[in-house]
Each structure stands twice: as structure tokens, then as C-alpha cells.
Scaffold this motif. Structure first.
Motif, PDB file in Angstrom:
ATOM      1  N   GLY A 110       0.788  -1.217   0.000  1.00 41.83           N
ATOM      2  CA  GLY A 110       0.000   0.000   0.000  1.00 41.83           C
ATOM      3  C   GLY A 110       0.823   1.271   0.000  1.00 41.83           C
ATOM      4  N   TRP A 111       2.044   1.204   0.477  1.00 47.66           N
ATOM      5  CA  TRP A 111       2.909   2.383   0.498  1.00 47.66           C
ATOM      6  C   TRP A 111       3.486   2.685  -0.878  1.00 47.66           C
ATOM      7  N   PHE A 112       3.107   1.895  -1.881  1.00 42.48           N
ATOM      8  CA  PHE A 112       3.570   2.146  -3.240  1.00 42.48           C
ATOM      9  C   PHE A 112       2.399   2.309  -4.216  1.00 42.48           C
ATOM     10  N   PHE A 113       1.190   2.493  -3.642  1.00 47.61           N
ATOM     11  CA  PHE A 113      -0.009   2.754  -4.437  1.00 47.61           C
ATOM     12  C   PHE A 113      -0.836   3.841  -3.752  1.00 47.61           C
ATOM     13  N   GLU A 114      -1.281   4.816  -4.537  1.00 46.75           N
ATOM     14  CA  GLU A 114      -2.187   5.823  -4.003  1.00 46.75           C
ATOM     15  C   GLU A 114      -3.636   5.552  -4.405  1.00 46.75           C
ATOM     16  N   ASP A 115      -3.838   4.826  -5.484  1.00 47.35           N
ATOM     17  CA  ASP A 115      -5.193   4.588  -5.966  1.00 47.35           C
ATOM     18  C   ASP A 115      -5.699   3.217  -5.530  1.00 47.35           C
ATOM     19  N   GLU A 116      -7.012   3.095  -5.423  1.00 47.57           N
ATOM     20  CA  GLU A 116      -7.637   1.860  -4.969  1.00 47.57           C
ATOM     21  C   GLU A 116      -7.862   0.899  -6.135  1.00 47.57           C
ATOM     22  N   GLY A 117      -8.319  -0.306  -5.791  1.00 51.59           N
ATOM     23  CA  GLY A 117      -8.703  -1.274  -6.807  1.00 51.59           C
ATOM     24  C   GLY A 117      -7.630  -2.276  -7.189  1.00 51.59           C
ATOM     25  N   HIS A 118      -6.541  -2.348  -6.414  1.00 55.53           N
ATOM     26  CA  HIS A 118      -5.462  -3.296  -6.712  1.00 55.53           C
ATOM     27  C   HIS A 118      -5.425  -4.403  -5.659  1.00 55.53           C
ATOM     28  N   ASP A 119      -4.930  -5.543  -6.048  1.00 58.71           N
ATOM     29  CA  ASP A 119      -4.737  -6.641  -5.105  1.00 58.71           C
ATOM     30  C   ASP A 119      -3.483  -7.419  -5.485  1.00 58.71           C
ATOM     31  N   LEU A 120      -3.008  -8.226  -4.539  1.00 57.83           N
ATOM     32  CA  LEU A 120      -1.804  -9.032  -4.744  1.00 57.83           C
ATOM     33  C   LEU A 120      -2.125 -10.462  -5.163  1.00 57.83           C
ATOM     34  N   GLY A 121      -3.363 -10.711  -5.539  1.00 56.35           N
ATOM     35  CA  GLY A 121      -3.771 -12.058  -5.891  1.00 56.35           C
ATOM     36  C   GLY A 121      -4.867 -12.531  -4.960  1.00 56.35           C
ATOM     37  N   LYS A 122      -5.113 -13.816  -4.963  1.00 60.03           N
ATOM     38  CA  LYS A 122      -6.202 -14.351  -4.146  1.00 60.03           C
ATOM     39  C   LYS A 122      -5.853 -15.735  -3.631  1.00 60.03           C
ATOM     40  N   MET A 123      -6.515 -16.111  -2.547  1.00 51.55           N
ATOM     41  CA  MET A 123      -6.413 -17.481  -2.069  1.00 51.55           C
ATOM     42  C   MET A 123      -7.774 -18.136  -2.199  1.00 51.55           C
ATOM     43  N   LYS A 124      -7.749 -19.405  -2.561  1.00 53.54           N
ATOM     44  CA  LYS A 124      -8.974 -20.154  -2.793  1.00 53.54           C
ATOM     45  C   LYS A 124      -9.058 -21.320  -1.822  1.00 53.54           C
ATOM     46  N   THR A 125     -10.063 -21.286  -0.944  1.00 53.98           N
ATOM     47  CA  THR A 125     -10.335 -22.397  -0.046  1.00 53.98           C
ATOM     48  C   THR A 125     -11.388 -23.302  -0.685  1.00 53.98           C
ATOM     49  N   ARG A 126     -11.816 -24.317   0.044  1.00 55.35           N
ATOM     50  CA  ARG A 126     -12.853 -25.190  -0.494  1.00 55.35           C
ATOM     51  C   ARG A 126     -14.176 -24.449  -0.629  1.00 55.35           C
ATOM     52  N   GLN A 127     -14.395 -23.453   0.248  1.00 58.64           N
ATOM     53  CA  GLN A 127     -15.692 -22.786   0.270  1.00 58.64           C
ATOM     54  C   GLN A 127     -15.711 -21.430  -0.450  1.00 58.64           C
ATOM     55  N   LEU A 128     -14.581 -20.713  -0.478  1.00 57.98           N
ATOM     56  CA  LEU A 128     -14.639 -19.345  -0.979  1.00 57.98           C
ATOM     57  C   LEU A 128     -13.297 -18.900  -1.531  1.00 57.98           C
ATOM     58  N   GLU A 129     -13.320 -17.702  -2.153  1.00 59.60           N
ATOM     59  CA  GLU A 129     -12.117 -17.038  -2.614  1.00 59.60           C
ATOM     60  C   GLU A 129     -11.964 -15.719  -1.865  1.00 59.60           C
ATOM     61  N   LEU A 130     -10.740 -15.399  -1.504  1.00 58.97           N
ATOM     62  CA  LEU A 130     -10.455 -14.175  -0.763  1.00 58.97           C
ATOM     63  C   LEU A 130      -9.299 -13.450  -1.425  1.00 58.97           C
ATOM     64  N   LYS A 131      -9.537 -12.208  -1.827  1.00 53.62           N
ATOM     65  CA  LYS A 131      -8.486 -11.433  -2.473  1.00 53.62           C
ATOM     66  C   LYS A 131      -7.610 -10.733  -1.430  1.00 53.62           C
ATOM     67  N   PHE A 132      -6.318 -10.609  -1.747  1.00 57.95           N
ATOM     68  CA  PHE A 132      -5.384  -9.862  -0.925  1.00 57.95           C
ATOM     69  C   PHE A 132      -5.387  -8.405  -1.405  1.00 57.95           C
ATOM     70  N   PHE A 133      -6.381  -7.641  -0.949  1.00 59.60           N
ATOM     71  CA  PHE A 133      -6.501  -6.262  -1.409  1.00 59.60           C
ATOM     72  C   PHE A 133      -5.372  -5.399  -0.845  1.00 59.60           C
ATOM     73  N   ILE A 134      -4.835  -4.549  -1.705  1.00 59.33           N
ATOM     74  CA  ILE A 134      -3.794  -3.599  -1.303  1.00 59.33           C
ATOM     75  C   ILE A 134      -4.448  -2.406  -0.629  1.00 59.33           C
ATOM     76  N   ASN A 135      -3.885  -1.975   0.478  1.00 54.32           N
ATOM     77  CA  ASN A 135      -4.398  -0.825   1.212  1.00 54.32           C
ATOM     78  C   ASN A 135      -3.642   0.428   0.791  1.00 54.32           C
ATOM     79  N   PRO A 136      -4.157   1.201  -0.172  1.00 54.71           N
ATOM     80  CA  PRO A 136      -3.422   2.372  -0.661  1.00 54.71           C
ATOM     81  C   PRO A 136      -3.246   3.413   0.440  1.00 54.71           C
ATOM     82  N   ARG A 137      -2.126   4.138   0.389  1.00 52.18           N
ATOM     83  CA  ARG A 137      -1.802   5.104   1.429  1.00 52.18           C
ATOM     84  C   ARG A 137      -1.607   6.489   0.847  1.00 52.18           C
ATOM     85  N   LEU A 138      -2.109   7.480   1.544  1.00 46.61           N
ATOM     86  CA  LEU A 138      -1.869   8.855   1.170  1.00 46.61           C
ATOM     87  C   LEU A 138      -0.377   9.149   1.358  1.00 46.61           C
TER      88      LEU A 138
END
Length: 462
Positions: free
Chosen positions: A325-353
Motif C-alpha cells: 500500500g505504500w507504493f499505491f495511491e489509488d484503490e482497486g489493486h490486489d496481490l492475488g487471491k487465495m482459494k479455499t474449499r468454500q470461498l475465494e479471498l483477495k489480498f486487497f492492497i491498502n493504498p496510502r496517502l
């Protein structure tokens, strides 16, 4: 000259058990059985403890059966493995044998992040039981309580070469230097050990991680322990050295069901124009994340940032999102996702001012694993960073660690990881944008070709 504080450190023992955990159980079982250093014979196992291991076996089987993201993987073959191995653990005669059987069961999966952390690893902060006081059982795992050799090793052309020597560590105190080769430890030839592992694991993406872990297992123990080594300097001269293990360097931290270990994080300027940051693992977010923010704030006017993840075996996955997040100012980016048997979860980047917008380089090698790979692959896919070094370990599965009734730790993966572009990293790793091979000559001359290449790339940017 640095404008930021440094938590100095390095060395073998603090991160050894982390790398041990992230390796595939089958590979580690092969390595331990064929390449482990000599140990005293294990003592007997009481009926009470044997029953605990049987209960632990059942728990391991059921947990993997119920949590693995692909039901087909834990279908007939998994049940068949349990039926085959359970009678053996019912007859186990020592903790070492019981742990080996548990490792063998998990090894049938042929995946990283499935393994047993033997209870002897927890001895650094738990009082031994009366049985343990009477009967030492080191055969169950490499043992050590925090003594630090004060060096990092890498395998170069089949030899154990010193890669890093902190100035205030045990190795520096006896004159060991970068580029020197450790020929033997306690009269055991390391070249022979390396050759065995390379023969066994030649096709594995985790080869470097495995070799480094097994070699460094020879250099762990208690502070004050003496280890006899033979080292060869840059001129080819042999030196017999009595290496006295020191106190562990860095910051002592704990996390969940992991034994205490030491964390190293440091930041400084290179030629007053490039910021350099190194993390030995992704833990202790309450301290590390504010510290990382200070690095950005204090060194944010530089031409570029370098994050050194070489030798970093991973840790808390969400820390990668915060750091990115310290290298992105804009939202909408992620580092990929993990997939379990039940669901998918994205690794969302936390953009920083106030995020840093300039060039970013990441340094990786075959001992960079797990969260290090999530961060490297994500930033590479997003074209936000250039990756330098060698292919990462391909040990990239989100996991959980818990304690078993036997007292051992049990690590199991809960999901598969997919990069932004859909790449699966497990067993494959992250290929660098600029591949660079280390050599003894450069290290002996005090140089770091990977770091130099990253600095050169940054200074060439507009």
C-alpha cells in the motif's frame, strides 16, 4: 548513511525452524533421514504418550481431509495413506519415530506448508517435562535454543558459502567473512551433504530452501555452545575455527503457536540516493508496520526503493498488503487471491496517502518463500516493481499452525494462492525480471551483484 533506525541481526538459528516448516513434509522426511547430522539415540515412548500420538495422527488426518481446497486430493489416496500408517504410529517406540510417521503422512500430499514442528522446538520457552529431563529425544527434530552463529549461508557451485556476516555477530568475532566456504562442521563434510540433497531433490523448486535449511541445522544450539568448523578463505587457505554461538541478533518476537524467534528489519540509504529495506520475515506487525511507514516518510525523496526479501521465509500474509500500500495511491489493486474449499479471498492492497511513486525493486532468491512470494508476484503482475535475483522457492500456500495433543506443532495449508495474473506459485516460484547468480569472488570482494543490479536499474530511470 542511514536516516532511519536499524534493528540489526542475521544468522542461522532464529529463522531456521520457519524455513523447516514451509518445506514439503515428504522432502524434509527424505532429507532428515538421509542427511541429518549425528544424534543420540531416542528414548522410549510411554503408553500415555503413544496414545497422544495416535490421537494426534487422527486429528491430522481429519483436519487435512476437511480443510484441503481440493476434495479429490484428499480422497481415496489420502484415506489409503492413513490406513497404511496408523498401525505404525500405534507401535512407535520414540517421539522421533512418531513425528517421522506424521511427517510421512503429510508428505503424501507433496505440498509445502504441511508439516510437524516437533515439541523440542518449543523448549526455548517451555519447561521440560520430567520425562524429557530423563530422556532426551533429539531424533525428532533439529534442536537449539536460540544460539546464533552470526552468518547467513548460500549454496554456490555445490559449496556452503557465507553470504552475510553481521558485524556484531559470532562469526565476525572469529574472523569469518563473506565469500568464505564452510568446508565442514564437527568433521562432517558439507559438500557431501549438499551433494546428497541435490541428488535427491534436483527437480524441486524448493531445492535451495531445503539445502540452506539442512546446512544451517548444523549451526544451531544454545548460546555459548562451541561448534568446530573448517572454513576456506578467498585465497584457498583452510582455517580451523572454534565458533562460539552468541545470543540471537535482532528483535525477539512471538506469534501464535510458533516458538519465539528473532526478527531482523533494517533500513538505510545507499549513496544517499537509494533507500534499502530488509525484512527477515513478515511478523510483529505492531512494530514493523509503523517502522516501515517511517522509512517511507524519512527516505521518500530518494530515486528509488529496494526491498530485500532474500532468505525471507514468509509470515503473516496481510502484512504484504500493507507494505504494498505504500507504493499505491489509488484503490482497486490486489496481490492475488487465495482459494479455499468454500470461498475465494483477495489480498486487497491498502493504498496510502503519500505513497512512494518512484522506482521499486525487490530482491529475491530460492530461500524467499510464502508471503515473500505473494508480495513479489503481485507487484510483478501489477508492473509496480522489478524483481532481481533468482527464482523463489515455490512454497506459497496460506496456512495455520496449531498444537497437537502430543505437544508438537501442526502446520496445514488452508488455501491455494493465485497471483493477479492467475499464476499458481506452489512448486513453481516467481521468476525474477533480471536473473542474477551469486559468485564467491564478488562476495569475497565485499560486493552484492543482486543489490548492485537493482541500484543500477533505479539510477537509470528518469
Amino acid at each position: 548513511m542511514a536516516r532511519s533506525e536499524t534493528v540489526q541481526g542475521g544468522g542461522t538459528s532464529p529463522a531456521f525452524f520457519l524455513r523447516y516448516l514451509f518445506l514439503p513434509a515428504l522432502l524434509m522426511s527424505l532429507v532428515i533421514s538421509g542427511c541429518q547430522s549425528p544424534r543420540k539415540a531416542s528414548g522410549g515412548l510411554s503408553e500415555e504418550d503413544r496414545a497422544k500420538y495416535v490421537t494426534s495422527f487422527d486429528h491430522v488426518f481429519e483436519t487435512v481431509r476437511d480443510t484441503h481446497w481440493d476434495p479429490e486430493v484428499v480422497g481415496d489416496s489420502w484415506h489409503s495413506a492413513a490406513r497404511e500408517l496408523r498401525p505404525r504410529i500405534e507401535q512407535a517406540e520414540s517421539r522421533g519415530e512418531a513425528v517421522s510417521i506424521l511427517q510421512e503422512l503429510l508428505g503424501r500430499l507433496e505440498l509445502s506448508h504441511y508439516g510437524i514442528l516437533p515439541r523440542s522446538y518449543y523448549s526455548s520457552f517451555e519447561a521440560p517435562t520430567p520425562e524429557e529431563k530423563e530422556t532426551e529425544d533429539p531424533g525428532s527434530a533439529p534442536k537449539g535454543r536460540g544460539g546464533d552463529a552470526g552468518l547467513d549461508l548460500r549454496v554456490i557451485e555445490g559449496e556452503a558459502v557465507i553470504f552475510r556476516v553481521p558485524g556484531d555477530g559470532a562469526a565476525a568475532a572469529v574472523g569469518l567473512a563473506k565469500g568464505w566456504v564452510i568446508e565442514s562442521v564437527a568433521e562432517e563434510s558439507l559438500a557431501t551433504v549438499i551433494d546428497k540433497i541435490q541428488t535427491l531433490m534436483s527437480e524441486s523448486s524448493q531445492l535451495e530452501l531445503i539445502v540452506t535449511s539442512v546446512i544451517e541445522e548444523r549451526l544451531i544450539g544454545d548460546p555459548g555452545d562451541h561448534i568446530q568448523i573448517v572454513a576456506r578463505d578467498g585465497e584457498g587457505e583452510l582455517h580451523k575455527i572454534d565458533l562460539v554461538l552468541g545470543e540471537p541478533l535482532g528483535k525477539r518476537v512471538t506469534f501464535g503457536n510458533l516458538p519465539p524467534f528473532n526478527l531482523v528489519y533494517e533500513g538505510y540509504l545507499i549513496d544517499e540516493t537509494v533507500a534499502y529495506i530488509r525484512l527477515s520475515s513478515f511478523f510483529n506487525p505492531m512494530d514493523v508496520m509503523p517502522w516501515f511507514q517511517r522509512q517511507i516518510e524519512e527516505m521518500g525523496d530518494v530515486r528509488g526503493f529496494i526491498i530485500d526479501l532474500r532468505g525471507n521465509p514468509g509470515g503473516i500474509s496481510l502484512m504484504a498488503c500493507g507494505i504494498a500500500g505504500w507504493f499505491f495511491e489509488d484503490e482497486g489493486h490486489d496481490l492475488g487471491k487465495m482459494k479455499t474449499r468454500q470461498l475465494e479471498l483477495k489480498f486487497f492492497i491498502n493504498p496510502r496517502l503519500g505513497a512512494y511513486k518512484g522506482p521499486l525493486a525487490l530482491l529475491v532468491d530460492g530461500s524467499s518463500a510464502s508471503t515473500s512470494e505473494f508480495l513479489a508476484a503481485g507487484l510483478q503482475d501489477l508492473r509496480r516493481a522489478r524483481i532481481f535475483g533468482s527464482r523463489t522457492a515455490g512454497a506459497a500456500l496460506p496456512s495455520i499452525i496449531e498444537r497437537l495433543p502430543s505437544g508438537d506443532g501442526f502446520q496445514y495449508a488452508v488455501a491455494n494462492y493465485f497471483s493477479v495474473s492467475g499464476r499458481i506459485l506452489e512448486g513453481k516460484g516467481v521468476e525474477p525480471d533480471e536473473a542474477i547468480t551469486l559468485d564467491r569472488g564478488s562476495l569475497g570482494a565485499g560486493r552484492d551483484p543482486v543489490l548492485e543490479a537493482a541500484v543500477r536499474w533505479i539510477t537509470e530511470q528518469d
